[in-house]
Each structure stands twice: as structure tokens, then as C-alpha cells.
Design an enzyme around this catalytic site. Structure first.
Site, PDB file in Angstrom:
ATOM      1  N   ASP A 158      30.540  42.312  39.401  1.00  0.00           N
ATOM      2  CA  ASP A 158      29.844  42.527  40.676  1.00  0.00           C
ATOM      3  C   ASP A 158      28.555  41.704  40.738  1.00  0.00           C
ATOM      4  OD1 ASP A 158      29.402  43.637  43.195  1.00  0.00           O
ATOM      5  OD2 ASP A 158      29.880  45.666  42.550  1.00  0.00           O
ATOM      6  N   GLU A 190      32.454  38.314  42.555  1.00  0.00           N
ATOM      7  CA  GLU A 190      31.953  38.625  43.895  1.00  0.00           C
ATOM      8  C   GLU A 190      30.884  37.612  44.310  1.00  0.00           C
ATOM      9  OE1 GLU A 190      31.694  42.495  45.227  1.00  0.00           O
ATOM     10  OE2 GLU A 190      32.921  43.376  43.636  1.00  0.00           O
ATOM     11  N   TRP A 191      30.923  36.471  43.685  1.00  0.00           N
ATOM     12  CA  TRP A 191      29.925  35.424  43.903  1.00  0.00           C
ATOM     13  C   TRP A 191      29.761  35.046  45.380  1.00  0.00           C
ATOM     14  CZ3 TRP A 191      30.770  30.151  40.879  1.00  0.00           C
ATOM     15  CH2 TRP A 191      29.864  29.190  41.340  1.00  0.00           C
ATOM     16  N   PRO A 192      30.851  34.622  46.091  1.00  0.00           N
ATOM     17  CA  PRO A 192      30.624  34.219  47.490  1.00  0.00           C
ATOM     18  C   PRO A 192      30.121  35.357  48.378  1.00  0.00           C
ATOM     19  CG  PRO A 192      32.974  34.162  46.944  1.00  0.00           C
ATOM     20  CD  PRO A 192      32.245  34.387  45.668  1.00  0.00           C
ATOM     21  N   LEU A 193      30.570  36.577  48.126  1.00  0.00           N
ATOM     22  CA  LEU A 193      30.109  37.708  48.941  1.00  0.00           C
ATOM     23  C   LEU A 193      28.577  37.799  48.942  1.00  0.00           C
ATOM     24  CD1 LEU A 193      30.043  40.529  50.323  1.00  0.00           C
ATOM     25  CD2 LEU A 193      30.802  41.500  48.166  1.00  0.00           C
ATOM     26  N   TYR A 194      27.980  37.638  47.781  1.00  0.00           N
ATOM     27  CA  TYR A 194      26.521  37.766  47.696  1.00  0.00           C
ATOM     28  C   TYR A 194      25.801  36.488  48.110  1.00  0.00           C
ATOM     29  CZ  TYR A 194      27.233  42.298  45.574  1.00  0.00           C
ATOM     30  OH  TYR A 194      27.593  43.611  45.364  1.00  0.00           O
ATOM     31  N   ASP A 218      32.852  45.606  51.239  1.00  0.00           N
ATOM     32  CA  ASP A 218      33.832  46.561  50.691  1.00  0.00           C
ATOM     33  C   ASP A 218      34.749  47.110  51.775  1.00  0.00           C
ATOM     34  OD1 ASP A 218      32.443  46.272  48.346  1.00  0.00           O
ATOM     35  OD2 ASP A 218      31.880  48.392  48.166  1.00  0.00           O
TER      36      ASP A 218
END
Ligand SMILES: *[C@@H]1O[C@H](CO)[C@@H](O)[C@H](O)[C@H]1NC(C)=O
Ligand SMILES: *[C@@H]1O[C@H](CO)[C@@H](O)[C@H](O)[C@H]1NC(C)=O
Ligand SMILES: *[C@@H]1O[C@H](CO)[C@@H](O)[C@H](O)[C@H]1NC(C)=O
Ligand SMILES: *[C@@H]1O[C@H](CO)[C@@H](O)[C@H](O)[C@H]1NC(C)=O
Ligand SMILES: *[C@@H]1O[C@H](CO)[C@@H](O)[C@H](O)[C@H]1NC(C)=O
Length: 415
Positions: A158, A190-194, A218
Site C-alpha cells: 500500500d 498502489e503506486w499510481p493510485l497515490y 477502493d
């Protein structure tokens, strides 16, 4: 001419970018992940059957083998947040909460492996996990080594509590640390999400680093959540779809089929569209108590085969007409998967007149194709020509999923 062109389009699989070279996730990962259904429930005194403790994963593993889940392809039993103790051990290693995981993760991994399944675990690239447990920042090598020694097969990593300017470096460093353990561990990022909140992520670098990556928020147990994910995906498909391929996938998050929030039509829509998107199929539900219709849908061999197609090309939304969305995914063997989603949420079933000649991928039916309906139920629709009209009836928030197989003239003459 057109046929030759088609063969060129479907047989050459050019991946614009390099994959993480660990030989894993050649098709999207399939399994079960606790988060959406069980969240951070640590109250084992009041809620022993639903709290995050070793029994939950052992019971899920038992059911996955007994009830045909493993046979259908669901292989990974995955722990999400809230498994660790609040302190690292004196050697700086993560340790499981001793009250909820008295046997330890290694024993749990042994148990899961004895059933022919694989174990996934969760950690965070930053200083804390999203729920406030110890993060891996400064401990990537230690944690990778610990997970490998325990026999872990997948890491969901995460991105909470991390300065975004260091996200890429952190995810790459953990990727390297996992590789250096010598153990094959699927790396779920979850790199691109953040990163999207600040700038457009570099999907070339992400694909080199991770086996799959979350782009968006999510999933919740609701149709509005599924729609938001589909809309985000369609809006950004030009950035994300070309990055997908064997070894690396866009992850639109868990399947919530078999829970409380989706009607059966909506469950069929999630299953169909996750197949079109070449998404990892990670169920988050209670397999110990799931209704037969949801189980049958999740285990539908024909939908799973579309999801797992070896060509590994992600589909796109290719049209929106009169509140119908059309999604198309090229498959191996000169085949196409086609999903038509009825986004109108008032009234009854609506008729969608499908003229194959108007498809963006019309070449599949030039001069002829074989059409099979997969959802809402299996039905052979037979040989069709370019100007055949198929009348589909689709329920509100439901989806018709079809496969279209090109028939070449040569094959017809020879047979
Ligand atoms: C580590 O990376 C190398 C090359 O980058 C690859 O050949 C090897 O299989 C990887 N090992 C593991 C365990 O992922
Ligand atoms: C994040 O890192 C950058 C570059 O090192 C630094 O300038 C910035 O102040 C940091 N932000 C926070 C919130 O720590
Ligand atoms: C990543 O590794 C490099 C090289 O060892 C190191 O300089 C850097 O600080 C690391 N970054 C993070 C976020 O751990
Ligand atoms: C994106 O990452 C790739 C691979 O790491 C790198 O070669 C490329 O320069 C990066 N692109 C940008 C715009 O930073
Ligand atoms: C659809 O997705 C593929 C990648 O699978 C991409 O190359 C193509 O450009 C996309 N087409 C559209 C219309 O977005």
C-alpha cells in the site's frame, strides 16, 4: 485483404514496455483478499467468526479447495491490513499480532500450501500502513526477507504515509528487495493510485516494477462504486490500457460479488467488465456463506477464460449510445469479447440492436463470425454476417457479454 489485416492485428502482441521479470502473473492473478468484506475487524472477543485472525484464512482456504474455487482458478488467499503487531521485534522484523495469529504467518503459509493454495500478505511503502500498523519505509530488505522466509507468495504493498515524491523510489526498492530474496512473490502495488493526485504516473516504470497496480480508490459494496471505477477506467484508458499485458495488469480492485450491495444483474456486470479489463480477480466476500447464484457466476468458466485470455490485452470502452456502453477486448485465436452494459437505471429490460458492421472491431465478422452469448446466460447465437442484426435484451444495470469468433474463408472452404 481485410482478413490478412485482422490476422496482423490479433497475432502480433507488442508490449510497448518491459515487464517485471519474475515470471509471475502471466494472466491476471486470481484469489481472495479480506479487505472489502472484513476490513480492520480486530475484535475477536465479540466477533470471532469475522475478525482478522489465522482461523479466517484457514477456513477460507478449506472452502476454496472443497467448493471448487481453486479448481476454477482462484489460487491466492490474501491477508490485507491489520495483521501485524503494533511493534517490530527486537531485530526490527515485522511480527504477526500474537493474540490473533498465535501460530505465526509461517505456519499459516504451510497450512495454505498444504491445500495447494498460495498465501498473500500486506505491507506499506511508507512509515505506517493505512490502518496505522508499522510501515516498511527503511525496512524494505528486512521485510522482503521476512516474507520470503515465511513462504509468502504475494505482497500487496500500500502507499499510505509516504511523501509522494519518493513513491517511485520506494516501490522500486521493494521490487528489488523481493527479487533479491530469490523467492517468487507476486508484487501488487498502489503506486499510481497515490501519484495521480499530483501528476500523471509513468506506466513504463510501473510495469517494470510491479505485477499489478491499483489506479483508483477502493471498491465499496455498491453499484455506485462499481460505476465510478468503470467511468474512471474509461476516461483514462488511453493511459492505462496499453500498459497491461502478461506479467503486469491494471487493478480496478476486488470483486464484491456475493456480498450485500449489488443486485444479481450488477454482479454479472462487475464480473463481465472485470473480464474485459483483464483485471486481477480477487474476491472479497465470505466464501463460507455465499449464495449459489453468486458462486456460479464467480466460477463461470467462460467468463474466467475471457479474463485469463493468454493474449493478455486489456479491453476498452469503445462507444456510448443511448445509455448503453460498449466495451471490447481482443482475445487470442481471432476472437473478440464484447460487453454491452445498460446504464439506464429506470424501467425494464431494453433492447439493444447490435449490427455487427457498426462495431469498431467489425473486421471480426467480415465476412462471417460465430457469436456466443456468455452472460446473462450461455447461448449459441450461431454464424452471423457483417450485416446481421442481433437483438439483445439487457436489464437495467445489467450486461450482455458475448464472444465473437472470426470465421476465415479458407477455414470454411477446407472444412
Ligand atoms: C530477479 O530478476 C532477474 C532479472 O531481472 C530475473 O531473471 C529473476 O528471475 C528474478 N528473480 C526473482 C526471484 O524474481
Ligand atoms: C516531500 O519531499 C520533498 C522532496 O524531498 C520535500 O521538499 C517536501 O517537503 C516533502 N514533503 C513532506 C510533506 O514531507
Ligand atoms: C532506495 O534505494 C536507494 C539506493 O539504495 C536509496 O538511496 C534510497 O534512499 C532508497 N529510497 C527509499 C525510499 O527507500
Ligand atoms: C518513465 O520510466 C522509464 C523507465 O523507467 C524511463 O526510461 C522514462 O524516462 C520515464 N519517463 C519519464 C517521462 O520520466
Ligand atoms: C484500447 O486498448 C489498447 C490496449 O489494449 C490500446 O492500444 C488502444 O489504443 C485502445 N483503444 C482505444 C480506442 O482507446
Amino acid at each position: 485483404m481485410i482478413i490478412n489485416l485482422l490476422m496482423a492485428v490479433v497475432s502480433v502482441s507488442v508490449y510497448p514496455v518491459q515487464t517485471l521479470d519474475n515470471g509471475l502473473a502471466l494472466t491476471p492473478t486470481m484469489g481472495w483478499l479480506h479487505w472489502e468484506r472484513f476490513m480492520c475487524n480486530t475484535d475477536c472477543d465479540m466477533d470471532p467468526d469475522n475478525c482478522i485472525r489465522e482461523e479466517l484464512y484457514m477456513q477460507m482456504a478449506d472452502v476454496m479447495v472443497k467448493e471448487g474455487w481453486l479448481e476454477a482458478g482462484y489460487e491466492y488467499v490474501c491477508i490485507d491490513d491489520c495483521w501485524p503487531h503494533h511493534q517490530r521485534d527486537p531485530q526490527g522484523r515485522l511480527q504477526a499480532d500474537p493474540k490473533r495469529f498465535p501460530s505465526g504467518i509461517k505456519k499459516l503459509a504451510d497450512y495454505v500450501h498444504s491445500k495447494g493454495l498460495k498465501l498473500g500478505i500486506y505491507a506499506d511503502v511508507g512509515s505506517k500502513t493505512c490502518a496505522g500498523y508499522p510501515g516498511s519505509l527503511g525496512y524494505y530488505e528486512t521485510d522482503a526477507k521476512t516474507f520470503a522466509e515465511w513462504g509468502v507468495d504475494l505482497l500487496k504493498f500500500d502507499g499510505c504515509y509516504m511523501n509522494w515524491t519518493m513513491l517511485g523510489e520506494g516501490y522500486k526498492n521493494m521490487s528489488r528487495a523481493l527479487n533479491q530474496t530469490g523467492r517468487s512473490i507476486v508484487y501488487s502495488c498502489e503506486w499510481p493510485l497515490y501519484e495521480w493526485a499530483y501528476h500523471e504516473p509513468n506506466y513504463t516504470a510501473i510495469r517494470e516494477t510491479c505485477n499489478h497496480w491499483r489506479n483508483f480508490a477502493d471498491v465499496y459494496d455498491s453499484w455506485s462504486s462499481i460505476k465510478t471505477i468503470l467511468d474512471w477506467t474509461a476516461t483514462n484508458q488511453r493511459f492505462i490500457a496499453p500498459a497491461a499485458g502478461p506479467g503486469g495488469w491494471n487493478d480496478p480492485d476486488m470483486l464484491v460479488i456475493g456480498n450485500f450491495g449489488l443486485s444479481h444483474n450488477q454482479q454479472q456486470s462487475q464480473m463481465a467488465l472485470w473480464a474485459i479489463m483483464a483485471a486481477p480477480l480477487m474476491m472479497s466476500n465470505d466464501l463460507r456463506d455465499i449464495c449459489p447464484k453468486s458462486k456460479e457466476l464467480l466460477q463461470n468458466r467462460r467468463v474466467i477464460a475471457i479474463n485469463q485470455d493468454p493474449l493478455g490485452k486489456q479491453g476498452n470502452r469503445t462507444g456510448v449510445v443511448d445509455q448503453f456502453e460498449m466495451w471490447e477486448r481482443p482475445l487470442s485465436g481471432g476472437r473478440l469479447a464484447l460487453a454491452i452494459l445498460n446504464r439506464q437505471e429506470i424501467g425494464g429490460p431494453r433492447r439493444f440492436p447490435l449490427t455487427l458492421a457498426t462495431l469498431p472491431s467489425y473486421q471480426y465478422c467480415n465476412p462471417m463470425c460465430n457469436v456466443t452469448q456468455i452472460l446473462p446466460m450461455y447461448q449459441e447465437l450461431g454464424v452471423q454476417g457483417l450485416f446481421s442484426k442481433l437483438l439483445l435484451k439487457i436489464n437495467p444495470s445489467g450486461t450482455a457479454l458475448l464472444t465473437v469468433t472470426h470465421i476465415s474463408i479458407n477455414a470454411t472452404i477446407l472444412s
